[in-house]
Design a protein around this motif. Structure first.
Motif, PDB file in Angstrom:
ATOM      1  N   LEU A  21     -14.116   4.515 -25.966  1.00  0.00           N
ATOM      2  CA  LEU A  21     -14.401   5.931 -25.752  1.00  0.00           C
ATOM      3  C   LEU A  21     -15.793   6.327 -26.227  1.00  0.00           C
ATOM      4  N   GLY A  22     -16.561   5.389 -26.759  1.00  0.00           N
ATOM      5  CA  GLY A  22     -17.914   5.698 -27.202  1.00  0.00           C
ATOM      6  C   GLY A  22     -18.036   5.987 -28.682  1.00  0.00           C
ATOM      7  N   GLY A  23     -16.985   5.663 -29.451  1.00  0.00           N
ATOM      8  CA  GLY A  23     -17.067   5.828 -30.894  1.00  0.00           C
ATOM      9  C   GLY A  23     -16.319   7.023 -31.435  1.00  0.00           C
ATOM     10  N   SER A  24     -15.873   7.927 -30.555  1.00  0.00           N
ATOM     11  CA  SER A  24     -15.130   9.097 -31.012  1.00  0.00           C
ATOM     12  C   SER A  24     -14.184   9.551 -29.919  1.00  0.00           C
ATOM     13  N   GLY A  25     -13.162  10.307 -30.317  1.00  0.00           N
ATOM     14  CA  GLY A  25     -12.216  10.791 -29.326  1.00  0.00           C
ATOM     15  C   GLY A  25     -11.177  11.701 -29.940  1.00  0.00           C
ATOM     16  N   SER A  26     -10.570  12.514 -29.096  1.00  0.00           N
ATOM     17  CA  SER A  26      -9.502  13.398 -29.538  1.00  0.00           C
ATOM     18  C   SER A  26      -8.200  12.606 -29.644  1.00  0.00           C
ATOM     19  N   ASN A  27      -7.186  13.234 -30.243  1.00  0.00           N
ATOM     20  CA  ASN A  27      -5.882  12.572 -30.345  1.00  0.00           C
ATOM     21  C   ASN A  27      -5.361  12.166 -28.973  1.00  0.00           C
ATOM     22  N   GLN A  28      -5.507  13.077 -28.007  1.00  0.00           N
ATOM     23  CA  GLN A  28      -5.000  12.810 -26.668  1.00  0.00           C
ATOM     24  C   GLN A  28      -5.754  11.670 -25.998  1.00  0.00           C
ATOM     25  N   GLU A  29      -7.078  11.648 -26.160  1.00  0.00           N
ATOM     26  CA  GLU A  29      -7.883  10.588 -25.551  1.00  0.00           C
ATOM     27  C   GLU A  29      -7.532   9.224 -26.155  1.00  0.00           C
ATOM     28  N   ILE A  30      -7.353   9.201 -27.471  1.00  0.00           N
ATOM     29  CA  ILE A  30      -6.985   7.949 -28.136  1.00  0.00           C
ATOM     30  C   ILE A  30      -5.610   7.492 -27.666  1.00  0.00           C
ATOM     31  N   TYR A  31      -4.685   8.434 -27.596  1.00  0.00           N
ATOM     32  CA  TYR A  31      -3.323   8.116 -27.150  1.00  0.00           C
ATOM     33  C   TYR A  31      -3.343   7.516 -25.746  1.00  0.00           C
ATOM     34  N   GLU A  32      -4.038   8.157 -24.828  1.00  0.00           N
ATOM     35  CA  GLU A  32      -4.072   7.675 -23.441  1.00  0.00           C
ATOM     36  C   GLU A  32      -4.701   6.286 -23.347  1.00  0.00           C
ATOM     37  N   ARG A  60       3.941   7.427 -34.294  1.00  0.00           N
ATOM     38  CA  ARG A  60       3.521   6.179 -34.947  1.00  0.00           C
ATOM     39  C   ARG A  60       2.012   5.977 -34.838  1.00  0.00           C
ATOM     40  N   LEU A  61       1.426   6.420 -33.739  1.00  0.00           N
ATOM     41  CA  LEU A  61      -0.018   6.304 -33.573  1.00  0.00           C
ATOM     42  C   LEU A  61      -0.748   7.169 -34.604  1.00  0.00           C
ATOM     43  N   GLY A  62      -0.121   8.284 -34.974  1.00  0.00           N
ATOM     44  CA  GLY A  62      -0.697   9.125 -36.028  1.00  0.00           C
ATOM     45  C   GLY A  62      -0.784   8.371 -37.348  1.00  0.00           C
ATOM     46  N   TRP A  63       0.222   7.566 -37.641  1.00  0.00           N
ATOM     47  CA  TRP A  63       0.178   6.743 -38.862  1.00  0.00           C
ATOM     48  C   TRP A  63      -0.882   5.645 -38.743  1.00  0.00           C
ATOM     49  N   SER A  64      -1.067   5.126 -37.547  1.00  0.00           N
ATOM     50  CA  SER A  64      -2.111   4.107 -37.345  1.00  0.00           C
ATOM     51  C   SER A  64      -3.475   4.685 -37.697  1.00  0.00           C
ATOM     52  N   ARG A  65      -3.751   5.896 -37.242  1.00  0.00           N
ATOM     53  CA  ARG A  65      -5.029   6.545 -37.549  1.00  0.00           C
ATOM     54  C   ARG A  65      -5.159   6.816 -39.045  1.00  0.00           C
TER      55      ARG A  65
END
Length: 283
Positions: A21-32, A60-65
């Motif tokens: 994603l270029g080094g940064s992203g929103s929760n939704q972008e990371i999830y997708e 669970r992805l929230g815990w990963s972050r």
């Protein structure tokens, strides 16, 4: 994949997603992006977390972050944008089980190890303490590689509320460096094409016209970001009647935006204590 992936299984894919994603992203972008990388099927994504509206994968992805942040590889802003602390992170050198172990050890001991990246940034600022903060930022912006400046613009737009921001940077694309969607009050949205240039000089009216020509038929709105300035004619051309408008951000405004959003800038509030001696006379 027939089971919901565990949070530790998604730790490294989360890093890979942010790199993509270029080094940064929103929760939704990371999830997708993680869903795409792991090829998680729809029937797994539809599993909810308890009685909440959040899916089990999202939970669970929230815990990963969170684990990546505590480990010192991620940081997040108050606007919900997550970013890598360094673009040189090598996923092949990392082990998710080791990350989990170290974070849990830190939590148990309440001893959070320092972030070496932040130490380096602090040292650089001390070495340039003679210069004002905006001069330091401007100097740093001019030293960035073109691709890094494009990623910075991408991050700036995301932090400002844009969604689906992508850096294209294709040669022969008329100077279009990226695209994004601007949202107004959560209801209205429109596509924006942007161009970002590291200039010490001024952007001319002809460069604005060239950018508008590349926009033709693709969007009704453009954004031109530069570390330099815009000539008077360029400013007039950007807002010319009958032509698609182009918003302009020059070097000074760019620096101010970075400060407002806390990107590359840390503001320290100093407490001032004044003793009121007269107050004690009334006791």
């Amino acid at each position: 994949m027939n089971e919901v992936p565990t949070f530790d299984y998604m730790i490294l894919p989360t890093l890979e997603a942010l790199q993509t994603l270029g080094g940064s992203g929103s929760n939704q972008e990371i999830y997708e992006k993680v869903v795409e990388l792991l090829n998680i099927p729809d029937h797994i994504l539809e599993i909810s977390h308890g009685s909440t509206s959040q899916s089990e994968v999202e939970y669970r992805l929230g815990w990963s972050r969170t684990y990546l942040k505590k480990y010192g590889l991620l940081e997040n802003s108050s606007r919900g944008i997550w970013s890598l602390v360094s673009k040189s992170i090598d996923i092949d050198d990392l082990d998710e089980k080791e990350i989990v172990r170290k974070v849990r050890d830190q939590d148990n001991s309440q001893d959070i190890s320092p972030n070496p990246v932040n130490d380096i940034q602090t040292l650089e600022i001390l070495e340039e303490e003679e210069a004002s903060w905006h001069q330091q930022i401007h100097k740093k912006l001019l030293s960035l590689e073109p691709s890094a400046f494009e990623r910075l613009t991408q991050r700036l737009l995301r932090e400002s509320g844009f969604i689906q921001v992508q850096v294209t940077g294709k040669s022969g694309d008329g100077g279009i460096d990226g695209v994004g969607i601007a949202r107004i009050n959560g209801f209205l949205s429109f596509h924006v094409l942007f161009q970002c240039k590291r200039y010490q000089s001024s952007v001319s009216a002809s460069q604005i016209r060239d950018f508008r020509g590349a926009m033709q038929g693709r969007t009704d709105k453009g954004l031109f970001v530069t570390t330099g300035t815009f000539t008077r004619d360029a400013i007039k051309e950007a807002t010319r009647d009958g032509a698609p408008p182009i918003d302009l951000i020059d070097g000074e405004e760019l620096v101010q935006r970075l400060k407002e959003l806390g990107l590359g800038v840390k503001i320290t509030m100093i407490e001032s204590v004044e003793v009121d001696l007269d107050w004690f006379k009334n006791i």
